[in-house]
Design an enzyme around this catalytic site. Structure first.
Site, PDB file in Angstrom:
ATOM      1  N   GLY A 142       0.765  -1.244   0.000  1.00  0.00           N
ATOM      2  CA  GLY A 142       0.000   0.000   0.000  1.00  0.00           C
ATOM      3  C   GLY A 142       0.789   1.283   0.000  1.00  0.00           C
ATOM      4  N   PRO A 179       4.916  -5.051  -0.572  1.00  0.00           N
ATOM      5  CG  PRO A 179       7.153  -4.407  -0.856  1.00  0.00           C
ATOM      6  CD  PRO A 179       6.276  -5.430  -0.156  1.00  0.00           C
ATOM      7  CB  CYS A 217     -14.055   3.698 -29.854  1.00  0.00           C
ATOM      8  SG  CYS A 217     -13.242   3.744 -31.446  1.00  0.00           S
ATOM      9  CD  GLU A 218     -15.170   2.539 -24.104  1.00  0.00           C
ATOM     10  OE1 GLU A 218     -15.870   3.249 -23.338  1.00  0.00           O
ATOM     11  OE2 GLU A 218     -15.573   1.500 -24.643  1.00  0.00           O
TER      12      GLU A 218
HETATM   13  C1  LIG Z   1      -2.394  -5.218  -4.196  1.00  0.00           C
HETATM   14  C2  LIG Z   1      -1.927  -5.846  -2.951  1.00  0.00           C
HETATM   15  C3  LIG Z   1      -0.662  -5.511  -2.436  1.00  0.00           C
HETATM   16  C4  LIG Z   1       0.246  -4.503  -3.068  1.00  0.00           C
HETATM   17  O1  LIG Z   1      -0.252  -3.219  -2.968  1.00  0.00           O
HETATM   18  P1  LIG Z   1       0.638  -1.979  -3.404  1.00  0.00           P
HETATM   19  O2  LIG Z   1      -0.230  -0.814  -3.178  1.00  0.00           O
HETATM   20  O3  LIG Z   1       0.998  -2.157  -4.827  1.00  0.00           O
HETATM   21  O4  LIG Z   1       1.848  -1.967  -2.514  1.00  0.00           O
HETATM   22  C5  LIG Z   1      -0.254  -6.141  -1.286  1.00  0.00           C
HETATM   23  N1  LIG Z   1      -1.050  -7.044  -0.657  1.00  0.00           N
HETATM   24  C6  LIG Z   1      -2.254  -7.374  -1.129  1.00  0.00           C
HETATM   25  C7  LIG Z   1      -3.075  -8.367  -0.399  1.00  0.00           C
HETATM   26  C8  LIG Z   1      -2.734  -6.795  -2.285  1.00  0.00           C
HETATM   27  O5  LIG Z   1      -3.941  -7.124  -2.745  1.00  0.00           O
END
Ligand SMILES: *Cc1c(COP(=O)(O)O)cnc(C)c1O
Length: 416
Positions: A242, A277, A346-347
């Site tokens: 995240g 990550p 085409c969107e």
């Molecule tokens: C998508 C996802 C991630 C990675 O998220 P990022 O924002 O790209 O770091 C990590 N864990 C899970 C369970 C995810 O679905």
């Protein structure tokens, strides 16, 4: 002027690691994804170093970019992986990861995917529901095995990112409500086929402030302490991914601040942490290079630059209204003015940027859509019968094609 760790302006136009974008495009054409191996290494190592004071494992989230060579590069750095599907697990295996290096997450794992994961001895299956845990238990018992599992909890924390990439709110489909988690663990403690090795949380993507990350880590640590009281011997706290990147070049939470936020929260249980990550490892490393195929100016002054790449190659702007910096590979002299930079599909949502201040653009100019290393090529589609673009990895002054351009024969091979 823009700042990019990966692609920098030079007198011969935009370049990465002493290789000019024009040189590569001369061989492979457009559109094309370019990645800087150096930038991926730097991002991985920065995160690893930030957590060096605490036992941790980095499981790169493959869904951000799962091209084999990228996944192999991460493996060479010591990364493990987070896979979101049976397909990603197989790619990880082909890239050389052992099943023990893989955490398997994802809403909606099929019974076949779970059966294979149990048979393979996947490191941890992060279950999304009580029902899924029960299905895993059944499959494991049938195979005479014990599956290593964790439960994903939904803490009802607002990640503060775009609604379409927030996953930790009560209204989201992910995980089980926090207040039910302890009961779900307790009720299955002695359940044959299950071995509870961790707890899992992932509250969303492109998180740019520390507070949601702190709350998530705190919530997970508190649950782990309760589970310890209940007699569970947990091996890790999986805090998910995240961490955001600065798409607009503005300062946001970096790895060091992230670590300083998470470590104090998890320290009190002393359990190693798992990080997942995706974006923060590969996002800045990639650029989508496209060619201007048409320009037009409406009577009210609105100017369009139509590219040979659009939502078919990079869906984020159409899907989330995402901002990507766009720079001409070789800027022309002249005043900047507002441009709508659009794709050929085409969107009406096939727009990369609206009213973007750019130098003059002309047909055949090359532009780079920056920070497209994550959630770019993985989401590409064949809509309008566009062919998937090639991908090129630039490393130490050399470049190589890591995925060739798709051909129409590749696509039609599936059709009767
Ligand atoms: C998508 C996802 C991630 C990675 O998220 P990022 O924002 O790209 O770091 C990590 N864990 C899970 C369970 C995810 O679905």
């Amino acid at each position: 002027m823009f700042v990019s760790q990966s692609f920098t302006p030079t007198p011969s136009g935009l370049a990465c690691d002493d290789v000019t974008v024009e040189a590569i495009v001369g061989h492979v054409g457009t559109p094309v994804y370019l990645y800087s191996a150096h930038a991926i290494r730097e991002a991985y190592r920065a995160l690893d170093a930030a957590f060096s004071a605490y036992p941790h494992a980095i499981h790169y989230a493959m869904k951000a970019n799962s091209t084999l060579s990228i996944v192999q590069l991460l493996r060479s750095l010591g990364s493990k992986v987070d896979a979101n599907s049976g397909g990603e697990i197989q790619v990880a295996r082909r890239a050389g990861y052992s099943p023990a290096d893989i955490v398997f997450t994802g809403v909606g794992k099929t019974r076949d995917e779970l059966r294979d994961a149990v048979a393979d001895g996947i490191g941890t299956i992060n279950a999304e529901s009580a029902g899924e845990l029960d299905r895993i238990a059944e499959l494991a018992v049938a195979q005479g095995r014990e599956a290593r599992v964790a439960l994903r909890v939904n803490p009802d924390i607002d990640a503060g990112s775009h609604p379409n990439i927030s996953t930790g709110l009560r209204v989201n489909k992910f995980g089980v409500p926090l207040q039910e988690a302890r009961t779900i663990y307790r009720e299955r403690k002695a359940r044959p086929g299950l071995r509870f090795v961790g707890v899992h949380i992932h509250i969303g993507s492109q998180i740019t402030t520390v507070e949601p990350l702190r709350r998530a880590a705190r919530t997970l640590a508190a649950l782990a302490l309760e589970l310890r009281d209940d007699g569970f011997a947990l091996e890790h706290l999986d805090v998910g991914g995240g961490l955001g990147i600065a798409y607009d070049g503005q300062a946001i939470v970096g790895p060091a601040e992230y670590a300083m936020t998470v470590i104090p929260e998890v320290e009190r249980c002393g359990i190693p942490v798992v990080l997942e990550p995706g974006r923060s490892v590969v996002g800045h490393a990639g650029a989508l290079i496209a060619r201007v195929v048409d320009t037009k100016c409406y009577p009210d002054g609105r100017q369009f630059a139509v590219l040979d790449a659009g939502m078919g190659e990079l869906m984020r702007p159409a899907l989330y209204g995402s901002y990507h910096r766009i720079v001409p590979v070789r800027p022309r002299d002249g005043e900047e003015s507002p441009w709508d930079v659009v794709g050929p599909i085409c969107e009406s949502s096939d727009v990369f940027a609206t009213d973007r201040q750019l130098p003059p653009l002309a047909v055949d100019d090359l532009v780079a859509v920056l920070d497209a290393g994550a959630y770019g090529s993985v989401m590409a589609s064949n809509y309008n019968r566009h062919l998937l673009p090639p991908e090129v990895l630039i490393d130490a002054g050399q470049w190589r094609i890591i995925r060739r351009r798709q051909t129409l024969d590749d696509v039609l091979a599936l059709e009767a």
